[in-house]
Scaffold this motif. Structure first.
Motif, mmCIF file in Angstrom:
data_model
loop_
_atom_site.group_PDB
_atom_site.id
_atom_site.type_symbol
_atom_site.label_atom_id
_atom_site.label_comp_id
_atom_site.label_asym_id
_atom_site.label_seq_id
_atom_site.Cartn_x
_atom_site.Cartn_y
_atom_site.Cartn_z
ATOM 1 N N VAL A 90 -4.048 -6.966 -2.959
ATOM 2 C CA VAL A 90 -4.800 -5.951 -3.662
ATOM 3 C C VAL A 90 -3.815 -5.299 -4.605
ATOM 4 O O VAL A 90 -4.228 -4.967 -5.842
ATOM 5 C CB VAL A 90 -5.210 -4.755 -2.611
ATOM 6 N N ALA A 91 -2.404 -5.052 -4.439
ATOM 7 C CA ALA A 91 -1.472 -4.552 -5.124
ATOM 8 C C ALA A 91 -1.063 -5.428 -6.291
ATOM 9 O O ALA A 91 -0.891 -5.170 -7.418
ATOM 10 C CB ALA A 91 -0.032 -4.544 -4.408
ATOM 11 N N GLU A 92 -1.560 -6.665 -6.139
ATOM 12 C CA GLU A 92 -1.578 -7.833 -7.452
ATOM 13 C C GLU A 92 -2.893 -7.834 -8.093
ATOM 14 O O GLU A 92 -2.774 -8.324 -9.383
ATOM 15 C CB GLU A 92 -1.057 -9.264 -6.759
ATOM 16 N N THR A 93 -3.985 -7.236 -7.589
ATOM 17 C CA THR A 93 -5.084 -7.866 -8.258
ATOM 18 C C THR A 93 -5.781 -6.588 -8.807
ATOM 19 O O THR A 93 -6.139 -6.479 -10.026
ATOM 20 C CB THR A 93 -5.992 -8.703 -7.310
ATOM 21 N N ALA A 94 -5.613 -5.398 -8.317
ATOM 22 C CA ALA A 94 -6.535 -4.306 -8.382
ATOM 23 C C ALA A 94 -5.755 -3.374 -9.385
ATOM 24 O O ALA A 94 -4.589 -3.577 -9.822
ATOM 25 C CB ALA A 94 -6.807 -3.386 -7.223
ATOM 26 N N ASP A 95 -6.564 -2.588 -10.226
ATOM 27 C CA ASP A 95 -6.007 -1.656 -11.099
ATOM 28 C C ASP A 95 -6.015 -0.501 -10.487
ATOM 29 O O ASP A 95 -5.100 0.625 -10.732
ATOM 30 C CB ASP A 95 -6.813 -1.524 -12.446
ATOM 31 N N TRP A 96 -7.018 -0.289 -9.705
ATOM 32 C CA TRP A 96 -6.996 1.143 -8.914
ATOM 33 C C TRP A 96 -7.248 1.002 -7.416
ATOM 34 O O TRP A 96 -7.911 -0.028 -6.943
ATOM 35 C CB TRP A 96 -8.408 1.876 -9.091
ATOM 36 N N VAL A 97 -6.917 1.647 -6.440
ATOM 37 C CA VAL A 97 -7.292 1.750 -4.964
ATOM 38 C C VAL A 97 -7.792 3.140 -4.811
ATOM 39 O O VAL A 97 -7.014 3.861 -5.202
ATOM 40 C CB VAL A 97 -6.187 1.419 -4.087
ATOM 41 N N HIS A 98 -9.069 3.307 -4.423
ATOM 42 C CA HIS A 98 -9.589 4.793 -3.801
ATOM 43 C C HIS A 98 -9.601 4.945 -2.546
ATOM 44 O O HIS A 98 -9.612 6.041 -2.041
ATOM 45 C CB HIS A 98 -11.204 4.496 -4.194
ATOM 46 N N SER A 99 -8.960 4.106 -1.549
ATOM 47 C CA SER A 99 -9.180 4.128 -0.263
ATOM 48 C C SER A 99 -7.774 4.234 0.487
ATOM 49 O O SER A 99 -7.435 3.776 1.694
ATOM 50 C CB SER A 99 -9.929 2.940 0.295
ATOM 51 N N VAL A 100 -6.798 4.859 -0.027
ATOM 52 C CA VAL A 100 -5.368 5.091 0.353
ATOM 53 C C VAL A 100 -5.444 6.008 1.341
ATOM 54 O O VAL A 100 -5.952 7.289 1.134
ATOM 55 C CB VAL A 100 -4.235 5.372 -0.603
ATOM 56 N N ASP A 101 -5.298 6.120 2.984
ATOM 57 C CA ASP A 101 -5.711 6.774 3.887
ATOM 58 C C ASP A 101 -4.620 7.162 4.889
ATOM 59 O O ASP A 101 -4.643 7.663 5.941
ATOM 60 C CB ASP A 101 -6.919 6.469 4.686
ATOM 61 N N ARG A 102 -3.193 6.423 4.691
ATOM 62 C CA ARG A 102 -2.088 6.518 5.442
ATOM 63 C C ARG A 102 -0.989 6.280 4.750
ATOM 64 O O ARG A 102 -0.988 5.295 3.533
ATOM 65 C CB ARG A 102 -2.414 5.599 6.680
ATOM 66 N N LEU A 103 0.302 6.751 5.169
ATOM 67 C CA LEU A 103 1.460 6.656 4.236
ATOM 68 C C LEU A 103 2.087 5.163 4.389
ATOM 69 O O LEU A 103 2.369 4.806 3.169
ATOM 70 C CB LEU A 103 2.659 7.621 4.540
ATOM 71 N N SER A 104 1.637 4.570 5.426
ATOM 72 C CA SER A 104 2.271 3.201 5.494
ATOM 73 C C SER A 104 1.565 2.366 4.376
ATOM 74 O O SER A 104 2.230 1.255 3.955
ATOM 75 C CB SER A 104 1.938 2.625 6.969
ATOM 76 N N ILE A 105 0.298 2.543 4.305
ATOM 77 C CA ILE A 105 -0.456 1.448 3.303
ATOM 78 C C ILE A 105 0.279 1.879 1.806
ATOM 79 O O ILE A 105 0.070 1.025 1.070
ATOM 80 C CB ILE A 105 -1.805 1.567 3.551
ATOM 81 N N ALA A 106 0.230 2.980 1.526
ATOM 82 C CA ALA A 106 0.826 3.565 0.214
ATOM 83 C C ALA A 106 2.149 2.929 0.026
ATOM 84 O O ALA A 106 2.423 2.561 -0.932
ATOM 85 C CB ALA A 106 0.952 5.095 0.257
ATOM 86 N N LYS A 107 2.956 2.839 1.140
ATOM 87 C CA LYS A 107 4.369 2.455 0.851
ATOM 88 C C LYS A 107 4.275 0.736 0.763
ATOM 89 O O LYS A 107 5.121 0.416 -0.265
ATOM 90 C CB LYS A 107 5.212 2.599 2.196
#
Ligand SMILES: *Cc1c(COP(=O)(O)O)cnc(C)c1O
Length: 237
Positions: A90-107
């Motif tokens: 996702v980090a490599e393909t998407a321009d946007w992510v709408h579903s960040v719901d925890r710090l670990s995934i954001a990191k």
């Protein structure tokens, strides 16, 4: 003109009419076409009608369609629940992510995003109806997460996203969206400079616009009823 073009144009008309009714500039509301379960060729058709932003829920589908449509100027939005083992794609393909719901995934997204590319645009997903089964962070925990996400490199914090509990009543729909808008305003009073309220789907986008949506995520009303995703795609969730 084909059905998909007709549908896109009629939704745009309806976005415009609703925006004017609630004294909002129509150009402040972006239409995201949610193409989950539909093949790349269907996305290409919507693209040929002028649609540029597409939303996907399943990582394998996102990768598959982004690759097949590489030559098109599409802005890809990931809007589904994100598992850590799928974050790199996702980090490599998407321009946007709408579903960040925890710090670990954001990191993880921050660490996996190529720093030479534009930052990944992110929204934090809020469980606005506080349903046990829904993803998204509790409203009471959102502000602290927002501050932490804002400080991560290679991400650009843009706003909030929610999928409220289903209701067919306009006033009930508005009440849930109003809670998200209030949280958005509270975040901005704390200096977070959010500009995106990702809320509203086929059945409730008018209520979302009434409450300040800047991006509506519409699938069924553009592409028709979804049949179950092929297993190969489903397992890539
Ligand atoms: C599927 C989906 C949509 C689109 O829903 P429709 O009712 O088909 O318009 C919007 N947002 C999210 C997060 C979705 O999963």
């Amino acid at each position: 003109m084909n059905d998909i073009c007709d549908n896109i144009h009629s939704i745009q008309d309806s976005i415009e009419t609703t925006a004017r009714r609630f004294n909002r500039p129509p150009e402040n509301i972006k239409l995201l076409a949610v193409s989950k379960t539909w093949p790349a060729e269907v996305v290409r058709t919507a693209w040929s009608c002028g649609q540029r932003c597409f939303g996907e829920n399943y990582v394998n589908e996102l990768i598959d369609k982004a690759k097949k449509l590489e030559e098109l100027d599409i802005e890809w939005h990931f809007i589904g629940h994100l598992q850590s083992n799928k974050s790199r794609a996702v980090a490599e393909t998407a321009d946007w992510v709408h579903s960040v719901d925890r710090l670990s995934i954001a990191k993880r997204l921050s660490a996996q995003r190529d720093p030479h590319r534009p930052p990944l645009q992110v929204c934090v997903q809020i469980n606005v109806s506080e349903e046990a089964s829904k993803s998204g962070i509790k409203p009471s925990e959102a502000l602290s997460l927002l501050h932490q996400v804002r400080d991560l490199p290679n991400l650009k914090l843009r706003g909030l996203m929610a999928i409220p509990a289903k209701t067919t009543q306009f006033t009930g729909q508005r009440a849930a969206f109003a809670r998200l808008r209030e949280l958005f305003e509270q975040a901005n009073r704390q200096g977070l400079q959010l500009d995106t309220l990702s809320m509203g789907m086929s059945n409730d986008f008018a209520a979302a616009i009434a409450e300040g949506a800047t991006l509506v995520r519409v699938g069924t009303a553009i592409f028709g009823e979804r049949v179950a995703a092929p297993q190969a795609l489903k397992s890539g969730r």
